[in-house]
Design a protein around this motif. Structure first.
Motif, PDB file in Angstrom:
ATOM      1  N   SER A 133       0.827  -1.210   0.000  1.00 43.39           N
ATOM      2  CA  SER A 133       0.000   0.000   0.000  1.00 43.39           C
ATOM      3  C   SER A 133       0.862   1.261   0.000  1.00 43.39           C
ATOM      4  CB  SER A 133      -0.924   0.007   1.219  1.00 43.39           C
ATOM      5  OG  SER A 133      -1.782  -1.112   1.201  1.00 43.39           O
ATOM      6  N   SER A 134       1.979   1.233   0.764  1.00 41.00           N
ATOM      7  CA  SER A 134       2.853   2.403   0.810  1.00 41.00           C
ATOM      8  C   SER A 134       3.493   2.651  -0.548  1.00 41.00           C
ATOM      9  CB  SER A 134       3.945   2.198   1.864  1.00 41.00           C
ATOM     10  OG  SER A 134       3.375   2.093   3.151  1.00 41.00           O
ATOM     11  N   HIS A 135       3.965   1.566  -1.173  1.00 39.40           N
ATOM     12  CA  HIS A 135       4.555   1.712  -2.497  1.00 39.40           C
ATOM     13  C   HIS A 135       3.527   2.237  -3.495  1.00 39.40           C
ATOM     14  CE1 HIS A 135       8.659   0.306  -2.204  1.00 39.40           C
ATOM     15  NE2 HIS A 135       8.277  -0.706  -1.446  1.00 39.40           N
ATOM     16  N   MET A 136       2.314   1.696  -3.439  1.00 34.70           N
ATOM     17  CA  MET A 136       1.303   2.082  -4.410  1.00 34.70           C
ATOM     18  C   MET A 136       0.903   3.550  -4.221  1.00 34.70           C
ATOM     19  SD  MET A 136      -0.064   1.049  -7.079  1.00 34.70           S
ATOM     20  CE  MET A 136       0.623  -0.591  -6.895  1.00 34.70           C
ATOM     21  N   ALA A 165       4.534  12.554 -13.467  1.00 33.19           N
ATOM     22  CA  ALA A 165       5.381  12.155 -14.586  1.00 33.19           C
ATOM     23  C   ALA A 165       4.988  12.869 -15.868  1.00 33.19           C
ATOM     24  CB  ALA A 165       5.328  10.646 -14.771  1.00 33.19           C
ATOM     25  N   GLY A 166       6.001  13.090 -16.735  1.00 38.14           N
ATOM     26  CA  GLY A 166       5.764  13.749 -18.010  1.00 38.14           C
ATOM     27  C   GLY A 166       6.899  13.478 -18.967  1.00 38.14           C
ATOM     28  N   PRO A 167       6.941  14.199 -20.094  1.00 40.94           N
ATOM     29  CA  PRO A 167       7.957  13.938 -21.113  1.00 40.94           C
ATOM     30  C   PRO A 167       9.398  14.148 -20.646  1.00 40.94           C
ATOM     31  CG  PRO A 167       6.157  15.244 -22.007  1.00 40.94           C
ATOM     32  CD  PRO A 167       5.945  15.188 -20.533  1.00 40.94           C
ATOM     33  N   SER A 168       9.649  15.047 -19.707  1.00 38.35           N
ATOM     34  CA  SER A 168      11.012  15.303 -19.238  1.00 38.35           C
ATOM     35  C   SER A 168      11.165  14.824 -17.798  1.00 38.35           C
ATOM     36  CB  SER A 168      11.339  16.802 -19.334  1.00 38.35           C
ATOM     37  OG  SER A 168      12.684  17.037 -18.966  1.00 38.35           O
ATOM     38  N   THR A 169      10.823  13.540 -17.593  1.00 41.64           N
ATOM     39  CA  THR A 169      10.845  12.968 -16.253  1.00 41.64           C
ATOM     40  C   THR A 169      11.575  11.636 -16.283  1.00 41.64           C
ATOM     41  OG1 THR A 169       8.694  13.974 -15.788  1.00 41.64           O
ATOM     42  CG2 THR A 169       9.446  12.264 -14.288  1.00 41.64           C
ATOM     43  N   LEU A 170      12.408  11.397 -15.275  1.00 40.00           N
ATOM     44  CA  LEU A 170      13.034  10.096 -15.081  1.00 40.00           C
ATOM     45  C   LEU A 170      12.343   9.426 -13.907  1.00 40.00           C
ATOM     46  CD1 LEU A 170      15.279   7.998 -15.636  1.00 40.00           C
ATOM     47  CD2 LEU A 170      16.745   9.298 -14.053  1.00 40.00           C
ATOM     48  N   VAL A 171      11.779   8.235 -14.146  1.00 43.12           N
ATOM     49  CA  VAL A 171      11.023   7.508 -13.128  1.00 43.12           C
ATOM     50  C   VAL A 171      11.772   6.227 -12.789  1.00 43.12           C
ATOM     51  CG1 VAL A 171       8.867   6.374 -12.568  1.00 43.12           C
ATOM     52  CG2 VAL A 171       8.849   8.456 -13.935  1.00 43.12           C
ATOM     53  N   LEU A 172      11.981   5.995 -11.488  1.00 34.99           N
ATOM     54  CA  LEU A 172      12.735   4.835 -11.014  1.00 34.99           C
ATOM     55  C   LEU A 172      11.856   4.023 -10.071  1.00 34.99           C
ATOM     56  CD1 LEU A 172      16.041   6.757 -10.161  1.00 34.99           C
ATOM     57  CD2 LEU A 172      15.490   5.584 -12.295  1.00 34.99           C
ATOM     58  N   PHE A 173      11.614   2.749 -10.407  1.00 30.44           N
ATOM     59  CA  PHE A 173      10.795   1.848  -9.592  1.00 30.44           C
ATOM     60  C   PHE A 173      11.677   0.707  -9.094  1.00 30.44           C
ATOM     61  CE2 PHE A 173       7.390   3.333 -12.630  1.00 30.44           C
ATOM     62  CZ  PHE A 173       6.716   4.113 -11.701  1.00 30.44           C
ATOM     63  N   ASP A 174      11.651   0.461  -7.789  1.00 30.34           N
ATOM     64  CA  ASP A 174      12.400  -0.655  -7.215  1.00 30.34           C
ATOM     65  C   ASP A 174      11.421  -1.738  -6.788  1.00 30.34           C
ATOM     66  OD1 ASP A 174      14.607  -2.098  -6.276  1.00 30.34           O
ATOM     67  OD2 ASP A 174      14.424  -1.249  -4.264  1.00 30.34           O
ATOM     68  N   GLU A 175      11.643  -2.987  -7.289  1.00 36.13           N
ATOM     69  CA  GLU A 175      10.775  -4.136  -6.984  1.00 36.13           C
ATOM     70  C   GLU A 175       9.318  -3.787  -7.269  1.00 36.13           C
ATOM     71  OE1 GLU A 175      11.977  -6.884  -6.540  1.00 36.13           O
ATOM     72  OE2 GLU A 175      13.990  -6.595  -5.761  1.00 36.13           O
ATOM     73  N   LEU A 176       9.070  -3.336  -8.479  1.00 34.43           N
ATOM     74  CA  LEU A 176       7.728  -2.915  -8.883  1.00 34.43           C
ATOM     75  C   LEU A 176       6.755  -4.089  -8.823  1.00 34.43           C
ATOM     76  CD1 LEU A 176       6.030  -0.592 -10.003  1.00 34.43           C
ATOM     77  CD2 LEU A 176       6.718  -1.292 -12.310  1.00 34.43           C
ATOM     78  N   GLY A 177       5.642  -3.874  -8.152  1.00 32.25           N
ATOM     79  CA  GLY A 177       4.598  -4.899  -8.047  1.00 32.25           C
ATOM     80  C   GLY A 177       4.813  -5.901  -6.946  1.00 32.25           C
ATOM     81  N   ALA A 178       5.856  -5.730  -6.137  1.00 31.94           N
ATOM     82  CA  ALA A 178       6.128  -6.681  -5.056  1.00 31.94           C
ATOM     83  C   ALA A 178       5.178  -6.445  -3.889  1.00 31.94           C
ATOM     84  CB  ALA A 178       7.579  -6.535  -4.603  1.00 31.94           C
ATOM     85  N   GLY A 179       5.106  -7.432  -3.007  1.00 32.16           N
ATOM     86  CA  GLY A 179       4.318  -7.284  -1.791  1.00 32.16           C
ATOM     87  C   GLY A 179       2.870  -7.714  -1.934  1.00 32.16           C
ATOM     88  N   THR A 180       2.486  -8.319  -3.069  1.00 33.66           N
ATOM     89  CA  THR A 180       1.105  -8.780  -3.245  1.00 33.66           C
ATOM     90  C   THR A 180       1.129 -10.068  -4.062  1.00 33.66           C
ATOM     91  OG1 THR A 180      -1.108  -8.102  -3.935  1.00 33.66           O
ATOM     92  CG2 THR A 180       0.724  -7.442  -5.364  1.00 33.66           C
TER      93      THR A 180
END
Length: 803
Positions: free
Chosen positions: A394-397, A407-422
């Protein structure tokens, strides 16, 4: 909300920790605060300007060390008060003098001879050197508590009177305490001071025997401190003079304050420029400390890091990682085992992007490329919150929802262990959908995962690339190398087998894996085996290439050394020949002069003819020798044969270098005096050949030719010069150890072209200061030295001017 999310990402990526390292390199407090408050530039132009400034500081530090900013003081409030007519304290005026001194020395640093043009020259140019006011303050104010007598003629006169009156008062009191008439009435025969008045200690029962004014009584009541009547008038006079002294000091301070107020704007500009330079040079020093390089910047989202090292991991422990994004793909899916380096790679990518936009060099190889983004948004780490009743998922989400909103065209997005915990199936589906949505918004994405579904998504989707953190199954240890284009294997079965899990359990687990998943893992295994084989072949090829390059380099060095030796031999031979020729010319000129004198005195034509014949023959022989020296190569000169016996007067010898014969007139040691026609020549015995003597050859030039450099021998190039420092701290060292450090430091300073350096030895007992200054007096590199002034360290430092 957006700014809070961005600041949270800065903390997640540990930007404040890096800025704290930067603050540690700054000197003045204002520059430290500016370092901690530094944030990424909001435009590519600003980011590149900051990088150029850091580059300039990096270059200047390498050439002449860093300027000294220790004297920078915040004097803005004091100057505002002075402009309003206020009188500044000695402490405030000394701070102003310290600022002026620092501005002058830093300006001198920026205008040294041979100064290279840089992007921070404008900051040096705005500094105003007000040497008059600086020296006026430091001459008048010796310390916070002391004003010099020479501050004004009136102050000097007042203090001269005070010393005279004080001396008379002490003489009078000395006579009183030395008198036998008063001896029995005194507790002690001493003179002391109470309430700024000279008094003597009188027994309480004798206070009526010593007429005067009582200024104090001891706690026990046994002693009265009395100012005898003969010195009361002197005490009053001293009190009046002290009041005049105070008024004169106030006038002097008011005058200095008014002068400071006249230049307040210049000094505030100096302060701002010095703080800016301190911060820029802190960036340069941090770059050198991290062995960092300036990256190329763009706004297209293209990133290519070559052997990047996370700056917060110890140099001996960090494993360099190479990563790219935004060229042929806009999304990178990183898989691999736990503790394999996935999260460090993700943080390195985000942190380096922020550092570059802040104007910091990054610890990576030259040629690294980074993009400036409007925002770097990160969801990394365990965000579980008990207070808010949120699970890890829930915290990650919650964080991801905020990131997708921003987020937009000039954005860097970093996800660690995306989708984990469920649930894994639902988690993988959510992870794919989140990445697709972020890509639709135009963001660059990097994510770590364990889900096989995301590996398959990357394989089947254009613009999405797999990467994996390498794992050595044999040692059960990650190598921390990032392999782009290769999806990572789970390695669960291999690790379990190495750890001793029964084979039947592993086989039963394998049967539970779907045929499609098993086939996918098998394909990954084959790809990994082929990649490792190709990697071994590449390493072998690289080793062969490096060996060939090293062999070529050594061969070239050996050839260059041989050519230099041959040229040196030729130069030496030509020099010797020219010396002999010059001696011959001088002797010929002398003979011709004498012959000409004889000719002028002679009447016969035969004498003139003989003179002309002799002159022609001599000139011809000299010309032939000259042509032989100028046109021939020293390596082709005939070898001089060693005589079969010692040469004695009367022998006929040949001069090979001139090409003529001569008769030995005299011998003295190894030196021979020869008669060559009309010339007398002095030569060494080894420069002549005895006519008709047996020929005994010396060793040939080929035998004397130096051998090439052996493989592994050091290059003939000289040692590389390190950046000279401007300060040497000897505190805590023994005298002999400190003097060795001092010698090395002065040598480096002279080689670095420094004119003034600071030796810090502390105050202490003065032993180290005396040893340093004694050594400086006998040092040929030192033009002059002096103790530090107020603001420089006073008696704790010595300022040295170099020749």
């Amino acid at each position: 909300m957006a700014d809070a999310l961005v600041e949270k990402s800065y903390r997640t990526l540990e930007l404040p920790a890096v800025l704290e390292l930067l603050a540690g390199e700054a000197v003045c407090e204002a520059a430290r605060e500016a370092a901690r408050a530094l944030r990424p530039a909001d435009s590519l132009w600003e980011a590149e300007r900051r990088q150029r400034e850091t580059d300039a500081a990096h270059t200047l530090i390498g050439l002449r060390g860093s300027p000294v900013f220790s004297g920078v003081r915040a004097v803005g409030l004091s100057l505002r008060r002075a402009e309003l007519g206020g009188v500044l304290t000695p402490r405030e005026l000394l701070d102003i003098a310290s600022l002026l001194h620092t501005a002058r020395t830093v300006k001198d640093y920026g205008s040294q001879d041979g100064h290279v043009k840089t992007d921070i020259d404008h900051l040096f140019a705005v500094l105003k050197a007000n040497k008059y006011l600086e020296e006026r303050i430091t001459t008048v104010i010796l310390s916070e508590e002391e004003i010099a007598d020479i501050a004004s003629s009136a102050l000097a006169d007042i203090r001269r009177h005070m010393r005279a009156v004080s001396a008379r008062a002490r003489e009078t009191l000395q006579r009183i305490i030395s008198s036998s008439a008063y001896a029995r009435h005194l507790q002690e025969p001493i003179i002391t001071i109470r309430s700024d008045r000279y008094v003597i200690p009188v027994k309480s029962e004798s206070r009526g025997e010593v007429p005067g004014l009582v200024h104090d009584v001891s706690a026990s009541g046994a002693t009265f401190f009395i100012e005898p009547l003969p010195v009361v008038q002197m005490g009053n006079e001293l009190r009046e003079l002290a009041a005049k002294e105070k008024a004169e000091i106030e006038r002097i301070l008011a005058e200095l304050s008014a002068q400071a107020a006249e230049h307040a704007d210049d000094m505030e500009n100096d302060y701002d420029a010095l703080v800016a330079l301190d911060l820029i040079f802190a960036k340069g020093k941090l770059s050198l400390q991290m062995d960092a390089a300036r990256p190329a910047l763009n706004e297209t989202g293209e990133v290519s890091l070559r052997e990047a090292r996370h700056p917060l991991i110890a140099r001996g422990q960090v494993v360099p990682v190479s990563v790219r994004l935004g060229q042929t793909f806009d999304t990178l899916i990183i898989t691999g085992p736990n503790t394999g380096g996935k999260t460090v790679t993700l943080k390195t990518l985000g942190l380096f992007t922020l550092m570059a936009a802040c104007g910091l060099h990054v610890p990576a190889l030259e040629g690294s490329v980074l993009s400036r983004f409007d925002a770097v948004l990160a969801d990394i780490g365990d965000e579980q919150s008990i207070e808010q009743s949120l699970s890890t998922f829930s915290s990650h989400m919650t964080n991801i929802v905020s990131i997708l909103d921003r987020a937009g065209p000039s954005t860097l997005v970093l996800f660690d262990e995306l989708g984990a915990g469920t649930d894994p199936v639902e988690g993988a589906a959510l992870a794919v959908a989140i990445i697709q949505h972020a890509r639709m918004l135009g963001a660059r994405v990097a994510a770590t995962t364990h889900y096989a579904e995301l590996k398959a998504f990357a394989l089947s989707t254009k613009g999405v690339e797999n990467a994996s953190c390498e794992f050595d199954v044999e040692t059960l240890r990650p190598t921390y190398r990032l392999l782009i284009g290769v999806p990572g294997r789970s390695n669960a079965f291999a690790i379990s087998r190495r750890l001793g899990l029964p084979e039947e359990v592993i086989a039963r687990a394998g049967a539970q894996v779907g045929a499609e998943d098993a086939s996918f893992e098998e394909v990954l295994a084959r790809l990994e085996a082929e990649r490792q084989a190709m990697e071994r072949a590449r390493q072998a090829a690289d080793a062969d290439r490096l060996a060939a390059e090293e062999h070529l380099r050594r061969s070239r060095e050996a050839r260059a050394l041989a050519e230099r030796a041959q040229e040196k031999t030729a130069d030496r031979a030509r020099a010797e020949a020219r010396l002999i020729l010059e001696q011959a010319r001088m002797a010929a000129d002398e003979v011709l002069r004498e012959a000409k004198e004889l000719k002028t005195r002679a009447d016969g034509a035969m004498q003139a003819q003989e003179y002309n014949d002799a002159r022609a023959a001599l000139r011809r022989r000299l010309r032939e020798a000259d042509e032989a020296v100028s046109g021939g190569r020293a390596g082709e000169a005939p070898a001089v044969e060693k005589p079969a016996r010692p040469v004695v007067p009367g022998d006929t010898v040949e001069l090979p270098k001139v090409g003529t014969r001569a008769v030995v007139l005299a011998r003295q040691g190894q030196t021979l005096t020869l008669q060559a026609g009309l010339l007398k020549v002095t030569v060494r015995e080894d420069e002549v050949r005895l006519v008709d003597a047996p020929k005994v050859m010396w060793e040939t030039d080929r035998d004397r030719r130096p051998a090439p450099i052996a493989p592994g021998a050091s290059s003939p190039a000289g040692p590389r010069l390190e950046a000279a420092a401007r300060e040497l701290d000897l505190r805590g060292q023994a005298a002999d150890e400190a003097l060795l450090e001092l010698d090395r430091f002065l040598d480096q300073a002279v080689l670095g072209g420094l004119h003034t350096v600071t030796i810090i030895h502390g105050k202490g007992t003065g032993v180290l200061r005396k040893a340093v200054q004694t050594a400086l007096r006998g040092c040929r590199q030192v033009a002059a030295f002096r103790p530090g002034r107020y603001g420089e360290g006073e008696q704790g430092v010595t300022i040295v001017e170099l020749k």
